[in-house]
Design an enzyme around this catalytic site. Structure first.
Site, mmCIF file in Angstrom:
data_model
loop_
_atom_site.group_PDB
_atom_site.id
_atom_site.type_symbol
_atom_site.label_atom_id
_atom_site.label_comp_id
_atom_site.label_asym_id
_atom_site.label_seq_id
_atom_site.Cartn_x
_atom_site.Cartn_y
_atom_site.Cartn_z
ATOM 1 N N LYS A 1 0.805 -1.233 0.000
ATOM 2 C CA LYS A 1 0.000 0.000 0.000
ATOM 3 C C LYS A 1 0.841 1.288 0.000
ATOM 4 O O LYS A 1 0.430 2.296 -0.547
ATOM 5 C CB LYS A 1 -0.954 0.011 1.194
ATOM 6 C CG LYS A 1 -2.176 -0.890 1.017
ATOM 7 C CD LYS A 1 -3.134 -0.712 2.169
ATOM 8 C CE LYS A 1 -4.430 -1.453 1.911
ATOM 9 N NZ LYS A 1 -5.446 -1.179 2.920
ATOM 10 N N ASP B 1 -10.237 3.696 1.897
ATOM 11 C CA ASP B 1 -10.451 3.058 3.210
ATOM 12 C C ASP B 1 -11.145 3.984 4.210
ATOM 13 O O ASP B 1 -12.117 3.590 4.854
ATOM 14 C CB ASP B 1 -9.114 2.586 3.809
ATOM 15 C CG ASP B 1 -8.592 1.331 3.130
ATOM 16 O OD1 ASP B 1 -9.409 0.566 2.593
ATOM 17 O OD2 ASP B 1 -7.366 1.113 3.143
ATOM 18 N N GLY C 1 -16.570 -4.868 10.846
ATOM 19 C CA GLY C 1 -15.689 -4.492 9.741
ATOM 20 C C GLY C 1 -16.208 -4.805 8.345
ATOM 21 O O GLY C 1 -15.669 -4.302 7.348
#
Ligand code: ATR
Length: 284
Positions: A71, A107, A251
């Protein structure tokens, strides 16, 4: 799924990638919408990352997700980085615009969206306690600070890491009070009673092993307790909160919402989130 000469390719780069739910999520959406696309997992070892990025251009891949451990390290190979990805310092989505590779990060935005869509929870003006100070915490903190929270407390096992995250964000979000502290019960007790949202971003509790120890009895009745872990779907942390009648947030919602934001960037279509959510919930 019909793959033909015109089928366009999406995918995910990671190492390992075998655990990922992203192919199931995106292929479910592709099928439901009848798009001529396919989403593939690609195991990319760190030494092969530059070649893999060039392959996006060479093979005219529409876009990819990026996961562990690439990432951050992928950033130098891209042509452009979105503001969110710059703020978070990491990329989870690449869009190929005629050979120009643009790095995004969905995200933090996905997390905020899932709080809104599942619980009607808006972070504006709220006190938030974040457990952890790693990459996931950074993405969540960015989303929460952008959402206009009043105070963000970053509680981490390694306090210096939390401090460095807090220091960086303080200079970017001058209207938000940003504090770093330890993750032991005594440190948490100072902030738990005032918190409107407590979110675990640490890996403690993954696969039902261990878990963060939060004095849940001190949590306010209106607060939300959240965990970004989706394996198991309901962690011990959430189970314990639920037993005390505290509102919880798992989540899986963040996974779907960050995926939906990436899907929209690649295809221009809204992901059929209900269908995808049901499919993922059934899978595990
Ligand atoms: P990610 O990108 O998923 O956030 P990371 O950057 O490796 O992963 O960060 C993991 C986070 O989980 C860190 O905040 C880590 O705490 P440290 O900075 O002290 O290492 C936290 N963490 C991992 N295992 C933990 C445990 N058993 N108890 C408490 N915190 C833990």
């Amino acid at each position: 799924m019909n793959i033909s000469g015109t089928t366009r390719v999406l995918g995910i780069f990671g190492c390992p990638v075998s655990h990922t739910l992203s192919p199931l999520m995106h292929n479910t959406a592709i099928e439901a919408l009848g798009l001529d696309m396919v989403y593939m997992p690609f195991e990319v070892k760190p030494d092969n990352l530059a070649d893999a990025v060039n392959a996006i251009r060479a093979l005219n891949i529409v876009g990819v997700n990026i996961t562990i451990p690439h990432k951050k390290s992928i950033i130098p190979f891209l042509d452009e980085i979105s503001n969110d990805a710059k703020l978070i310092g990491a990329v989870n989505t690449i869009v190929n615009r005629k050979g120009k590779l643009i790095g995004h990060n969905t995200d933090g935005g996905g997390y905020i969206k899932s709080l809104g869509s599942e619980l009607g929870f808006n972070v504006k003006g709220k006190n938030v306690l974040i457990l952890g100070a790693g990459g996931a915490a950074r993405a969540i903190a960015a989303g929460i600070a952008k959402g206009g929270a009043c105070r963000i407390v970053i509680a981490n096992r390694t306090v210096e890491r939390g401090m460095s995250l807090a220091d960086g964000f303080r200079s970017l979000f001058r209207d938000v009070e940003i504090i770093a502290t330890g993750i032991k019960e005594k440190s948490l007790m100072r902030y738990v009673p005032d918190a409107d949202l407590i979110v675990n971003t640490t890996s403690a509790g993954m696969n039902d092993k261990g878990g963060v120890k939060v004095p849940l009895k001190a949590v306010s009745t209106n607060a939300v307790v959240s965990d970004i872990i989706y394996k198991p779907r309901i962690t011990k942390f959430l189970r314990n909160a639920d037993k005390l009648g505290i509102r919880t947030h798992s989540g899986l919602g963040m996974l779907v919402e960050q995926g939906a934001l990436s899907f929209k960037l690649w295809t221009g279509y809204d992901m059929p989130k209900d269908i995808v959510y049901k499919k993922l919930a059934r899978k595990r």
